[in-house]
Motif scaffolding. Structure first.
Motif, PDB file in Angstrom:
ATOM      1  N   LEU A 415       0.828  -1.210   0.000  1.00 52.71           N
ATOM      2  CA  LEU A 415       0.000   0.000   0.000  1.00 52.71           C
ATOM      3  C   LEU A 415       0.863   1.260   0.000  1.00 52.71           C
ATOM      4  O   LEU A 415       0.565   2.252  -0.680  1.00 52.71           O
ATOM      5  CB  LEU A 415      -0.930   0.008   1.215  1.00 52.71           C
ATOM      6  N   GLU A 416       1.923   1.217   0.770  1.00 49.09           N
ATOM      7  CA  GLU A 416       2.827   2.373   0.839  1.00 49.09           C
ATOM      8  C   GLU A 416       3.456   2.660  -0.525  1.00 49.09           C
ATOM      9  O   GLU A 416       3.554   3.813  -0.954  1.00 49.09           O
ATOM     10  CB  GLU A 416       3.925   2.086   1.867  1.00 49.09           C
ATOM     11  N   SER A 419       0.938   4.377  -2.905  1.00 47.90           N
ATOM     12  CA  SER A 419       0.176   5.487  -2.319  1.00 47.90           C
ATOM     13  C   SER A 419       0.153   6.733  -3.203  1.00 47.90           C
ATOM     14  O   SER A 419      -0.741   7.560  -3.088  1.00 47.90           O
ATOM     15  CB  SER A 419       0.744   5.841  -0.934  1.00 47.90           C
ATOM     16  N   ASN A 420       1.128   6.918  -4.085  1.00 47.58           N
ATOM     17  CA  ASN A 420       1.191   8.136  -4.900  1.00 47.58           C
ATOM     18  C   ASN A 420       0.883   7.868  -6.370  1.00 47.58           C
ATOM     19  O   ASN A 420       1.383   8.566  -7.256  1.00 47.58           O
ATOM     20  CB  ASN A 420       2.584   8.772  -4.766  1.00 47.58           C
ATOM     21  N   PRO A 449      -6.707   3.209   4.758  1.00 48.24           N
ATOM     22  CA  PRO A 449      -5.985   3.857   3.647  1.00 48.24           C
ATOM     23  C   PRO A 449      -6.743   3.771   2.331  1.00 48.24           C
ATOM     24  O   PRO A 449      -6.674   4.691   1.515  1.00 48.24           O
ATOM     25  CB  PRO A 449      -4.663   3.082   3.573  1.00 48.24           C
ATOM     26  N   GLU A 453      -7.799   7.055   0.042  1.00 47.26           N
ATOM     27  CA  GLU A 453      -7.162   7.248  -1.257  1.00 47.26           C
ATOM     28  C   GLU A 453      -8.103   7.922  -2.255  1.00 47.26           C
ATOM     29  O   GLU A 453      -7.672   8.596  -3.174  1.00 47.26           O
ATOM     30  CB  GLU A 453      -6.708   5.890  -1.822  1.00 47.26           C
ATOM     31  N   SER A 457      -8.117   4.108  -5.875  1.00 45.60           N
ATOM     32  CA  SER A 457      -7.379   3.541  -4.744  1.00 45.60           C
ATOM     33  C   SER A 457      -6.896   2.149  -5.130  1.00 45.60           C
ATOM     34  O   SER A 457      -7.420   1.530  -6.058  1.00 45.60           O
ATOM     35  CB  SER A 457      -8.291   3.473  -3.514  1.00 45.60           C
TER      36      SER A 457
END
Length: 741
Positions: A415-416, A419-420, A449, A453, A457
């Motif tokens: 997920l990290e 994330s962008n 998260p 998002e 997402s």
């Protein structure tokens, strides 16, 4: 289990040679081809169509019930019993298709042609089901009694006094259901109805159906004069008003009716031998663009939930040139020790194949985990040939590792890394064969998260291997992440099933789908908390219940592959010809069971059990029982209730933490310890002593002043076995001078 079944059928076919079937047999029988060298014995002898077998322990009972013949005397018994395939005297196949769901019923007549008229044997029914098959029920008609299956709640099942043995009912393989009918007389004609549901495949605007229908030649009756009638009836209600075109079919079907979205076909013939090919059929829906609609229906009278039902369906159309999304993909792969061998090798192959299908604009990464987490790259890599080759080499070199299974850390890392993401669809594929203790916590961690998002997402797609992983955790995680869930119980299907999941997800054509009427409407219940994406390789259905009036038109919104907005009006149609409660039952049960597990909600569990019983679909909260009814009771207006036998559990369960912690591999059959009786017989079979008849248990004794080492070992085995049985205290040792032994 499948190998044991196949060996029993092989033994049965050898044993069946004892049966004299008359002069016609030689003319009727075609030479049997040998099994192909690449095909395993279990595959060759497993049923490829509905079959019935005589369960034979005592070979002396095997004979023609009409024409007894001289049989050479045989010694011993078959343990496990041999399975002789019974001859079939007629078969009807009826298929009703509604959208992407088919309901199949096979009605057939079999005869116990291989057992003396004065003897009886158990008869085992075994039948394979097609794509995502789900057993609905079995009915058996005998001259003096009948049998049928039904589902009851788990609590009610606790008061059923009699339970079936494991081999008397259940799944031989995930797609093959078996059921044993006790003590059927030789020469008896058996009428059987089998019912199940399965899914149609979808590809480029075309629906296709395949029903297992290949009968081996040895089930053809020996007598020429017996009429052999084969009948196939197909009814299709696509739910789509126009543009339906029938395509290929395996049997010579004749169209009997056509009306807008509905059509029917019939095949009926006298045959020399039964069908030697699966029944297959396909039809296309002629639309190149995404289209859909809404079906409404009032509930049936037996349904305790009297709210109306709805089903929103979206089809991707046949325009494969439509732009698909740019993708950022992370494969999160379990490499704990239980994945060793076939599971990990099949996973590596499937991932390598998926990587090769990524475009140069796509990016990817691989995270392997067990007790620790390993990254192929510290950042996302563009899917160049060089990067894919490095990733394939890295993955191939990865071997399994001992220790625990930490699933939370790699998911958080994935997920990290996503994330962008901008301008592409981020996807996480989680592949595991085990269960972990913090599964509900993982779902909670993923919820936050993903909700924050917003648009595009990360999608979480999950794949379970074997029965030790928690399928409902994986389904719930996929539901939260707007992804798909799939599983492979059979190790031989891991690669195929995993590639289907990858291919479907990577062919996404519409994301972030919303339906305007669902927004904050308390009168509408949608079974799935998040609407998944639409793939080019599969239609999408969204189902639920509503109170009051339903809007006359709905708007579906989403984002296309070129990042443009998509809006479509959905026509609402009230239908009476499609049994929505049955069509949607399997999806409803699976989704609600995942939510019941996650929320630990007893009311949801009861709701699942109710839907399961009403629609005859198995669930985690119901059990199947076999009902036995005597026809004489009905004739005499007897008030006696039918006898009930509780069958083994048919559900997949909620994972196995112990098996995961011990790194037991999927498909591993635990070595069975011999039963006490088996240990006793084994021990006494080689004993050099005599048998004591002074008690209910036979005791090996040595009536001499000396005991040799072999006797001491055997006595130890005997007493261990007796201790297991619990009857050691009644056993008297008759040896003289052997105190303390």
């Amino acid at each position: 289990m499948a190998e044991d079944f196949a060996k029993a059928v092989e033994d049965g076919l050898h044993l069946a040679k004892r049966v004299y079937l008359g002069k016609d047999r030689a003319a009727m029988e075609a030479p049997k081809p040998p099994p192909p060298p690449v095909q395993a014995l279990s595959d060759w002898y497993l049923p490829s169509a509905p079959m019935v077998y005589a369960v034979i322990s005592d070979p002396r009972m095997v004979d023609n019930p009409d024409m007894p013949s001289y049989q050479p005397h045989v010694h011993g018994r078959y343990d496990p019993p041999a399975l002789i395939p019974l001859q079939m005297n007629g078969v009807d196949l009826e298929v009703d298709c509604y959208g992407d769901t088919a309901f199949v019923q096979v009605s057939g007549k079999w005869r116990v042609h291989c057992v003396m008229g004065s003897r009886s044997c158990d008869c085992r029914i075994a039948f394979p089901m097609g794509n995502q098959g789900s057993i609905l029920g079995v009915e058996v008609d005998l001259p003096g009694k009948s049998y049928s299956t039904e589902l009851i709640g788990v609590e009610e099942s606790k008061v059923v006094e009699k339970s079936a043995r494991p081999q008397d009912g259940g799944f031989l393989e995930p797609h093959i259901f078996t059921l044993t009918i006790p003590q059927v007389d030789g020469g008896t004609n058996i009428g059987i109805k089998l019912r199940w549901s399965q899914k149609l495949l979808y590809n480029e605007g075309e629906f296709s159906l395949t029903v297992p229908f290949i009968f081996p030649e040895y089930v053809t009756p020996a007598v020429k004069k017996i009429s052999k009638k084969e009948k196939i009836e197909l009814n299709v209600n696509s739910g789509v008003a126009a543009g339906i075109l029938c395509k290929a079919t395996s049997h010579p079907l004749k169209e009997t009716k056509r009306q807008a979205e509905k059509f029917s076909f019939l095949y009926e013939a006298e045959v020399l031998t039964w069908s030697n090919t699966d029944f297959s059929f396909s039809y296309s829906v002629s639309s190149s663009n995404i289209f859909g609609g809404v079906l409404l229906q009032s509930p049936p009278s037996y349904d305790r939930d009297q709210r109306d039902m709805f089903c929103v369906y979206l089809l991707p159309g046949s325009q494969k040139s439509r732009k698909v999304f740019k993708k950022e993909v992370i494969f999160v792969v379990d490499i704990s020790d239980s994945m060793q061998g076939k599971p990990l090798e099949a996973t590596k192959t499937a991932i390598s194949s998926a990587l090769s299908k990524l475009g140069p604009e796509d990016s990817f990464n691989i995270i392997a985990f067990g007790g620790e987490t390993f990254l192929f790259s510290t950042a996302m890599e563009l899917a160049s040939e060089e990067a894919i080759e490095r990733a394939t080499t890295w993955l191939s070199a990865k071997s399994t590792m001992s220790g625990g299974t930490n699933m939370s850390a790699p998911l958080e890392k994935a997920l990290e890394m996503l994330s962008n993401t901008i301008g592409s669809v981020p996807m996480i594929f989680l592949i595991t064969d085990g269960a972990v203790e913090d599964e509900r916590n993982i779902c909670d961690q993923m919820k936050k998260p993903l909700a924050n998002e917003g648009s595009l997402s990360p999608r979480i797609h999950t794949f379970g291997i074997g029965s030790f992983c928690n399928h409902y955790f994986l389904r719930m995680l996929a539901m939260i992440g707007r992804g798909d869930f799939d599983a492979a119980h059979d190790l031989g299907l891991i690669e195929v099933q995993m590639q289907k999941l990858f291919s479907k997800a990577l062919s996404t054509v519409l994301v972030d789908i919303t339906v305007d009427a669902f927004n904050d409407n308390e009168l509408i219940e949608v079974y799935s908390s998040c609407i998944p994406d639409l793939s080019f390789e599969s239609p999408l259905t969204i189902c639920g219940r509503y109170q009051g009036s339903f809007p006359e038109t709905l708007k579906a919104n989403g984002i296309l592959g070129d990042m443009s907005n998509f809006v479509m009006d959905l026509k609402v149609v009230r239908t009476k010809d499609i049994p929505l409660d049955r069509v949607l039952a399997r999806q409803q049960i699976d989704l609600l069971t995942a939510q019941a597990w996650f929320s630990e909600n007893k009311q949801l569990e009861q709701k699942v059990a109710r839907v399961s019983v009403e629609t005859c679909n198995i669930s985690e909260y119901t059990r199947m029982v076999l009902l036995e009814k005597n026809k004489s009771d009905k004739a005499n207006e007897s008030s006696g209730a039918p006898k009930r036998v509780l069958l083994p559990s048919l559900s997949v369960g909620f994972g196995d933490l112990i098996a995961t912690a011990e790194n037991i591999r999927p498909g591993a059959v635990e070595q069975k310890l011999p039963s006490a009786a088996e240990a006793f017989v084994k021990a006494t079979s080689d004993c050099c002593g005599q048998m004591c008849q002074h008690c209910c248990c036979m005791c090996c004794i040595q009536c001499c002043s000396k005991m040799n080492d072999q006797c001491a070992i055997l006595l130890t085995q005997i007493f261990t076995a007796l201790a297991i049985i619990g009857c050691l205290e009644c056993c008297t040792l008759c040896c003289c001078g052997q105190n303390g032994q």
